[in-house]
Design a protein around this motif. Structure first.
Motif, mmCIF file in Angstrom:
data_model
loop_
_atom_site.group_PDB
_atom_site.id
_atom_site.type_symbol
_atom_site.label_atom_id
_atom_site.label_comp_id
_atom_site.label_asym_id
_atom_site.label_seq_id
_atom_site.Cartn_x
_atom_site.Cartn_y
_atom_site.Cartn_z
ATOM 1 N N ASN A 46 0.834 -1.202 0.000
ATOM 2 C CA ASN A 46 0.000 0.000 0.000
ATOM 3 C C ASN A 46 0.868 1.250 0.000
ATOM 4 O OD1 ASN A 46 -2.508 -1.477 0.265
ATOM 5 N ND2 ASN A 46 -1.939 -1.825 2.409
ATOM 6 N N ILE A 47 0.505 2.221 -0.818
ATOM 7 C CA ILE A 47 1.235 3.486 -0.874
ATOM 8 C C ILE A 47 0.769 4.389 0.270
ATOM 9 C CG2 ILE A 47 1.608 5.586 -2.230
ATOM 10 C CD1 ILE A 47 1.509 3.895 -4.737
ATOM 11 N N ASN A 48 1.717 4.975 0.976
ATOM 12 C CA ASN A 48 1.422 5.860 2.102
ATOM 13 C C ASN A 48 0.998 7.229 1.573
ATOM 14 O OD1 ASN A 48 1.294 7.365 4.421
ATOM 15 N ND2 ASN A 48 3.424 7.024 5.048
ATOM 16 N N MET A 49 -0.314 7.479 1.568
ATOM 17 C CA MET A 49 -0.837 8.719 1.011
ATOM 18 C C MET A 49 -0.676 9.899 1.962
ATOM 19 S SD MET A 49 -1.602 7.995 -2.005
ATOM 20 C CE MET A 49 -2.419 9.519 -2.456
ATOM 21 N N GLU A 50 -0.169 9.664 3.163
ATOM 22 C CA GLU A 50 0.066 10.766 4.086
ATOM 23 C C GLU A 50 1.380 11.486 3.794
ATOM 24 O OE1 GLU A 50 -0.199 9.377 8.068
ATOM 25 O OE2 GLU A 50 -2.296 8.710 7.876
ATOM 26 N N ILE A 51 2.202 10.902 2.918
ATOM 27 C CA ILE A 51 3.460 11.556 2.546
ATOM 28 C C ILE A 51 3.162 12.779 1.697
ATOM 29 C CG2 ILE A 51 5.607 11.307 1.237
ATOM 30 C CD1 ILE A 51 5.606 8.358 1.948
ATOM 31 N N GLU A 52 3.707 13.910 2.098
ATOM 32 C CA GLU A 52 3.514 15.143 1.335
ATOM 33 C C GLU A 52 4.670 15.314 0.355
ATOM 34 O OE1 GLU A 52 2.914 18.461 3.888
ATOM 35 O OE2 GLU A 52 1.137 17.602 4.852
ATOM 36 N N PRO B 299 5.035 15.599 -4.191
ATOM 37 C CA PRO B 299 4.282 15.558 -5.455
ATOM 38 C C PRO B 299 4.369 14.217 -6.192
ATOM 39 C CG PRO B 299 6.253 16.944 -5.651
ATOM 40 C CD PRO B 299 6.067 16.651 -4.201
ATOM 41 N N ARG B 300 5.382 13.407 -5.871
ATOM 42 C CA ARG B 300 5.503 12.114 -6.547
ATOM 43 C C ARG B 300 4.514 11.089 -5.984
ATOM 44 N NH1 ARG B 300 9.852 11.654 -9.978
ATOM 45 N NH2 ARG B 300 11.386 13.332 -9.830
ATOM 46 N N VAL B 301 4.015 11.347 -4.786
ATOM 47 C CA VAL B 301 3.009 10.455 -4.185
ATOM 48 C C VAL B 301 1.648 11.099 -4.389
ATOM 49 C CG1 VAL B 301 2.211 9.364 -2.060
ATOM 50 C CG2 VAL B 301 4.666 9.634 -2.475
ATOM 51 N N ARG B 302 0.816 10.467 -5.195
ATOM 52 C CA ARG B 302 -0.456 11.094 -5.550
ATOM 53 C C ARG B 302 -1.513 10.040 -5.827
ATOM 54 N NH1 ARG B 302 1.409 13.118 -11.646
ATOM 55 N NH2 ARG B 302 0.882 11.158 -12.740
ATOM 56 N N ARG B 303 -2.747 10.492 -5.890
ATOM 57 C CA ARG B 303 -3.837 9.594 -6.257
ATOM 58 C C ARG B 303 -4.062 9.700 -7.763
ATOM 59 N NH1 ARG B 303 -7.316 6.438 -4.152
ATOM 60 N NH2 ARG B 303 -6.648 6.986 -2.046
#
Length: 633
Positions: free
Chosen positions: A458-464, A466-470
């Motif tokens: 699972n990708i940690n969506m709490e990381i701020e 720009p490379r981590v996104r929905r």
């Protein structure tokens, strides 16, 4: 019947209404990049409709297309069906491209002892006092030069037909080429004069996708040339199952012809590079999986995919090159490696020969990964084997931006743990188009070290960042921004991609654990893990262990043997003593059917984590992950 015109090359095919664009492309001689076998899962066969009418379910495959692509008429060739005349644009990346084919030979020392020899003869001509028949005179001359006894040499009719004239034209100074064959010896050819330096053999890796050829001088044991190319059978189906289906529909002769032509293409390229006459190649050793061997020899493989899954033959076979269309000397012996089962074929026997694991007391694990995987565990006393579907994910299928090892494929990845900025290299240094198998392994390991993903993938969506996104359908991580790529799109890895990769690696690790269970061993008793094949050769060992692709062992215990199939074929070609052992080797390998093995599903399920449910099996990885988490706070 509708006509489909493929741009930009204006290739045309007339097809039936309702045929897929993939079928039309094959009919037009185009090799589409269909990693998933035409099931609509990999999204690699993108084409653009320019005119005409076709039927397809766009919503079902919308995840593969950007909005601007949809506006341009994007669809999948394998899931788009012809209604009337069509004009279709085919992007370059949708075609099979020149893959990074593993040709390098690891430099293994092979004691030269070939099965083919030449004997330079100076014979006495017949006279009224000596009316010995020509063939007897020749065979007796061979014996005097240290060759086999005359009664052990078989002389084919075609050699007898030209022998009298050749002896006299050569003034009784001749070179005889004799091969050791099952049951005795065979006279292959007679030359005028001394041709002892023109004696060559060829080793062939007959792969599902690619062909690799080595030409050796059997006179002095040196490599003369190498070459590689695609297997032309791709036009009849991307994978083994589709080719067996094609054979069952009356296409066996076509598949046999394409296999021979593919080998001949590589033979001609290598021979041209070395300045060798193909007629001087007197032996060919071929390593291929069980289905590929059947197809080359024109043997029906249909019963291998239906219960009780029986091949026609498993032992080593030999035939004359001329009988199956191989472009060497017509009497050259063509030998195919034996098989263990439908799924453990001659290529794996060649891997074992290349690794030397069958000669040592220590326990070794051999893993060969492609669309399917094969694993062998054992030593000089015993061996266990199994095979399964790794899923196409590790070859780029079922991964949104996955691709084969073609130019532009990202093959190495590192991620800065603080900024999450990736650095990567691509094959041939070309602009990035996607990510191949070795890059996907790196990426998975780097993402878990950077705490971007958890052990479930699972990708940690709490990381701020720009490379981590929905993304459109699920979370994703941006590997390369579109300004950096050659496809004008962000190259990403999605959470769904990661889950597919985890399932693929879990099948391999679960199989390895199942073999250990069957042998009553712990993974700590493995002395060496061998990776064979192009995928294994380019894989990062540490990353493979980090994600749980193989059991945790010391990095110095993991060895890449490169293209084990061609290495094994080289050994069997050059050293006839090694060849004698192959049938016995195949017979002492026990095959375990994973689907019938109760422990496999438990092992598979436990392996569907990074690296495994039980981290005590991966103590070094556990330490690494804990250190990474502490660094991230």
């Amino acid at each position: 019947m509708p006509t489909v015109t493929f741009l930009p090359g204006y290739r045309k095919a007339t097809v039936h209404q309702g045929d897929s664009l993939l079928e039309a492309a094959i009919a037009a001689g185009l090799h589409m990049n269909v990693v998933c076998g035409g099931q609509g899962k990999c999204g690699k066969c993108i084409v653009f409709l320019k005119s005409g009418t076709a039927s397809f379910d766009l919503e079902k495959y919308r995840r593969f297309f950007a909005d601007e692509e949809i506006a341009r008429g994007a669809c999948l060739a394998c899931q788009t069906f012809v209604v009337n005349d069509l004009r279709v644009e085919v992007p370059e990346q949708s075609l099979v491209q020149q893959q990074k084919i593993l040709v390098e030979f690891p430099g293994t020392e092979i004691p030269p002892d070939p099965a083919v020899r030449k004997y330079v003869l100076r014979l006495s001509p017949p006279s009224l006092d000596d009316t010995t028949p020509d063939v007897n005179r020749l065979l007796e001359g061979i014996e005097r030069q240290g060759g086999p006894r005359p009664n052990r040499i078989y002389v084919p009719l075609d050699v007898l037909q030209y022998l009298p004239r050749a002896l006299r034209q050569g003034n009784w100074n001749m070179t005889a080429t004799v091969a050791l064959v099952p049951g005795g010896y065979r006279l292959l050819h007679v030359d005028e004069g001394d041709s002892s330096n023109r004696l060559y053999g060829a080793a062939v890796d007959l792969g599902t996708t690619t062909i690799v050829v080595y030409i050796w001088s059997l006179a002095d044991g040196r490599i003369a040339a190498t070459a590689s190319n695609y297997n032309r059978q791709i036009s009849c189906g991307e994978d083994i199952l589709s080719r067996v289906t094609f054979a069952r529909k009356g296409g066996l002769a076509r598949l046999q012809q394409l296999a021979a032509e593919s080998i001949n293409d590589a033979l001609c390229a290598a021979a041209d590079a070395a300045g060798i006459d193909l007629e001087d190649i007197f032996e060919v050793m071929i390593a291929g999986n069980t289905v590929m061997t059947h197809l080359l020899l024109g043997i029906d493989p249909a019963y291998m995919i239906a219960e009780p899954y029986t091949p026609a033959v498993r032992r080593m076979l030999s035939t004359a090159a001329g009988r199956i269309g191989i472009a060497t000397h017509r009497n050259a012996g063509v030998y195919t490696f034996p098989a263990v089962s439908n799924f453990i074929g001659g290529d794996i026997i060649a891997d074992i020969l290349a690794s030397g694991m069958a000669e040592r007391e220590e326990v070794s694990l051999l893993v060969d990964i492609g669309t399917n995987f094969e694993a062998v565990l054992g030593n000089s006393d015993w061996m266990l084997s199994c095979a399964g579907a790794a899923g196409p994910a590790l070859e780029g299928g079922e991964v949104l931006f996955g691709m084969r090892a073609n130019p532009g494929a990202i093959e190495r990845v590192r991620i800065n743990g603080d900024t999450l900025t990736p650095t990567f290299t691509t094959i041939n240094g070309a602009g990035p188009q996607g990510i191949c198998g070795s890059g996907l392994i790196d990426l998975l390991a780097e993402l878990i070290r950077a705490c971007v993903i958890d052990r479930n993938g699972n990708i940690n969506m709490e990381i701020e960042n720009p490379r981590v996104r929905r993304g459109r359908y699920c979370p994703e991580f941006v590997v390369a921004w579109k300004e950096e790529t050659a496809v004008a799109k962000d190259i990403v890895i999605t959470e769904n991609d990661i889950k597919n990769l985890i399932m693929s690696k879990a099948a391999i690790l679960g199989a390895c654990m199942t073999l250990l269970d069957a042998a009553g061993l712990d993974h700590g008793e493995i002395a060496t893990v061998y990776f064979s094949g192009a995928f294994g050769n380019y894989i990062n060992k540490e990353n493979a262990i980090t994600i749980g692709l193989i059991p945790e062992v010391g990095l110095d215990q993991v060895k890449n043997i490169g293209n084990g199939a061609i290495t094994g074929a080289n050994i069997a070609l050059i050293n006839r003593q090694s060849r004698k052992l192959l049938d016995a080797l195949a017979q002492r390998i026990t095959y375990i059917e994973l689907n019938a093995e109760p422990s496999f599903m438990d092992r598979y399920t436990s392996s569907c984590f990074l690296p495994h449910t039980d981290l005590t099996l991966f103590p070094k990885v556990q330490q690494t992950l804990e250190a990474c988490r502490m660094r991230r706070g």
